[in-house]
Design an enzyme around this catalytic site. Structure first.
Site, PDB file in Angstrom:
ATOM      1  N   ARG A 187      -0.069  -8.715  -3.465  1.00  0.00           N
ATOM      2  CA  ARG A 187      -0.120  -7.692  -2.424  1.00  0.00           C
ATOM      3  C   ARG A 187       0.778  -8.111  -1.282  1.00  0.00           C
ATOM      4  NH1 ARG A 187      -1.783  -4.160   1.224  1.00  0.00           N
ATOM      5  NH2 ARG A 187      -2.930  -4.788   3.086  1.00  0.00           N
ATOM      6  N   VAL A 188       1.655  -7.222  -0.846  1.00  0.00           N
ATOM      7  CA  VAL A 188       2.489  -7.449   0.332  1.00  0.00           C
ATOM      8  C   VAL A 188       2.213  -6.288   1.281  1.00  0.00           C
ATOM      9  CG1 VAL A 188       4.304  -8.912  -0.623  1.00  0.00           C
ATOM     10  CG2 VAL A 188       4.436  -6.457  -0.994  1.00  0.00           C
ATOM     11  N   GLY A 189       1.405  -6.546   2.290  1.00  0.00           N
ATOM     12  CA  GLY A 189       0.956  -5.456   3.142  1.00  0.00           C
ATOM     13  C   GLY A 189       0.795  -5.866   4.588  1.00  0.00           C
ATOM     14  N   SER A 190       0.308  -4.942   5.355  1.00  0.00           N
ATOM     15  CA  SER A 190       0.088  -5.176   6.774  1.00  0.00           C
ATOM     16  C   SER A 190      -1.381  -5.498   7.021  1.00  0.00           C
ATOM     17  CB  SER A 190       0.504  -3.948   7.590  1.00  0.00           C
ATOM     18  OG  SER A 190      -0.218  -2.804   7.158  1.00  0.00           O
ATOM     19  N   GLY A 197       0.820  -1.208   0.000  1.00  0.00           N
ATOM     20  CA  GLY A 197       0.000   0.000   0.000  1.00  0.00           C
ATOM     21  C   GLY A 197       0.852   1.254   0.000  1.00  0.00           C
ATOM     22  N   GLU A 226      -7.805  -6.208   6.693  1.00  0.00           N
ATOM     23  CA  GLU A 226      -6.990  -5.258   5.948  1.00  0.00           C
ATOM     24  C   GLU A 226      -7.928  -4.511   4.997  1.00  0.00           C
ATOM     25  OE1 GLU A 226      -5.847  -6.409   2.201  1.00  0.00           O
ATOM     26  OE2 GLU A 226      -7.871  -6.959   2.786  1.00  0.00           O
ATOM     27  N   MET A 227      -7.409  -3.884   3.936  1.00  0.00           N
ATOM     28  CA  MET A 227      -8.271  -2.976   3.183  1.00  0.00           C
ATOM     29  C   MET A 227      -8.178  -3.101   1.656  1.00  0.00           C
ATOM     30  SD  MET A 227      -7.936   0.516   5.475  1.00  0.00           S
ATOM     31  CE  MET A 227      -9.396   1.253   4.727  1.00  0.00           C
ATOM     32  N   GLU A 228      -7.509  -4.141   1.139  1.00  0.00           N
ATOM     33  CA  GLU A 228      -7.334  -4.192  -0.315  1.00  0.00           C
ATOM     34  C   GLU A 228      -7.589  -5.541  -0.981  1.00  0.00           C
ATOM     35  OE1 GLU A 228      -5.316  -0.769   1.337  1.00  0.00           O
ATOM     36  OE2 GLU A 228      -4.710  -2.852   1.650  1.00  0.00           O
ATOM     37  N   ASP A 267      -0.561  -5.241  13.809  1.00  0.00           N
ATOM     38  CA  ASP A 267      -1.223  -4.925  15.075  1.00  0.00           C
ATOM     39  C   ASP A 267      -2.263  -5.997  15.316  1.00  0.00           C
ATOM     40  OD1 ASP A 267      -4.074  -3.489  14.177  1.00  0.00           O
ATOM     41  OD2 ASP A 267      -2.441  -3.148  12.760  1.00  0.00           O
ATOM     42  N   ARG A 283       7.329   1.782   0.895  1.00  0.00           N
ATOM     43  CA  ARG A 283       7.672   0.362   1.013  1.00  0.00           C
ATOM     44  C   ARG A 283       8.033  -0.203  -0.355  1.00  0.00           C
ATOM     45  NH1 ARG A 283       3.205  -2.988   3.602  1.00  0.00           N
ATOM     46  NH2 ARG A 283       3.775  -1.795   5.451  1.00  0.00           N
ATOM     47  N   ARG A 306       1.826  11.479  -8.576  1.00  0.00           N
ATOM     48  CA  ARG A 306       1.249  11.683  -7.236  1.00  0.00           C
ATOM     49  C   ARG A 306       2.079  10.992  -6.152  1.00  0.00           C
ATOM     50  NH1 ARG A 306      -5.335  11.874  -7.742  1.00  0.00           N
ATOM     51  NH2 ARG A 306      -5.431  12.907  -9.766  1.00  0.00           N
ATOM     52  N   ARG A 356       6.662  -0.923   9.925  1.00  0.00           N
ATOM     53  CA  ARG A 356       5.816  -1.440   8.838  1.00  0.00           C
ATOM     54  C   ARG A 356       6.450  -1.169   7.481  1.00  0.00           C
ATOM     55  NH1 ARG A 356       1.888   0.597  12.322  1.00  0.00           N
ATOM     56  NH2 ARG A 356       1.566   2.505  11.127  1.00  0.00           N
TER      57      ARG A 356
END
Length: 239
Positions: free
Chosen positions: A88-91, A21, A180-182, A205, A25, A44, A218
């Site tokens: 996707r590699v995320g938290s 995200g 998570e969100m994606e 978390d 990162r 952006r 993170r």
């Protein structure tokens, strides 16, 4: 080709891409794990890079937070830049008491409170699931490196500050490992565009124990999921 949100040449991206995200990162991944790296987009400040891992071409790019932001980049990458494997590699926030801080989860599927996939799927409920070749390759890669992982379902939320009083209870009852969100959008867009997708997430978390990591941690210390993703992509490319 320049799309509305990615200004890059037609051949700027590899067929396989890692998608955190956070664009910082993405830069960290490029600088730490890839060779012969080129920055290919910074529209952006959503940074994107292409390099190689063990001779396998790999890109990495941020998606921003949440399914609306991620959907823009996922669609443009697959539809206009020929990306065929998206990881996707995320938290994530741990929900199950079986997962601990910094544990890695390979997401079979993702439920969601968002209407994004119903809109895409004519108002029906779409089963947002990972691509099996990527999932298996990631599980095999993790086992080969001696990294323990959890394999199960996530919940992709539209709301970071969720106001539902019983959300945690419902997620736990349904065996959801983390929130998570994606991922739900990732899986649906990949299916729609004929691509493969997998979400690999690290517990940053925990909603039950209330433990947390810092933003710097993170960004820079969740290396295991990146190694798993890169090995999985490399092994698939090698056949």
């Amino acid at each position: 080709m320049a799309t509305p949100h990615i200004s890059a040449p037609d051949d700027a991206f590899a067929e396989s891409i890692l998608l955190p995200g956070d664009p910082l990162r993405a830069r960290y991944i490029a600088e730490t794990f890839l060779e012969d790296v080129t920055e290919v987009t910074a529209v952006r400040n959503m940074l994107g890079f292409t390099g190689s891992y063990k001779g396998t071409p790999v890109s990495t790019m941020g998606t921003g937070m949440g399914m609306p932001s991620a959907s823009i980049y996922l669609t443009e990458l697959t539809r206009f830049y020929g990306v065929r494997r998206l990881v996707r590699v995320g938290s994530c926030g741990g929900i199950s008491t079986d997962v601990k801080m910094r544990d890695v989860i390979l997401a079979i599927g993702a439920g969601t409170d968002s209407g994004i996939n119903r809109t895409r799927y004519n108002g029906w409920d779409y089963a947002a699931t990972a691509s099996y070749p990527l999932l298996r390759a990631a599980a095999d890669a993790a086992a080969g490196m001696g990294i323990d992982t959890h394999v199960g379902n996530l919940h992709s939320s539209d709301l970071f500050y969720n106001s539902y009083n019983n959300a945690l209870e419902i997620w736990q009852r349904m065996g959801v490992l983390a929130v998570e969100m994606e991922a739900a959008a990732l899986y649906a867009i990949a299916a729609e565009e004929g691509a493969q997708a997998l979400a690999i997430v690290t517990v940053s978390d925990h909603l039950v124990t209330e433990e947390q990591t810092s933003s710097d941690e993170r960004e820079r210390t969740f290396d295991q999921m990146v190694r798993i993703a890169l090995e999985a992509i490399h092994n698939l490319e090698q056949g």
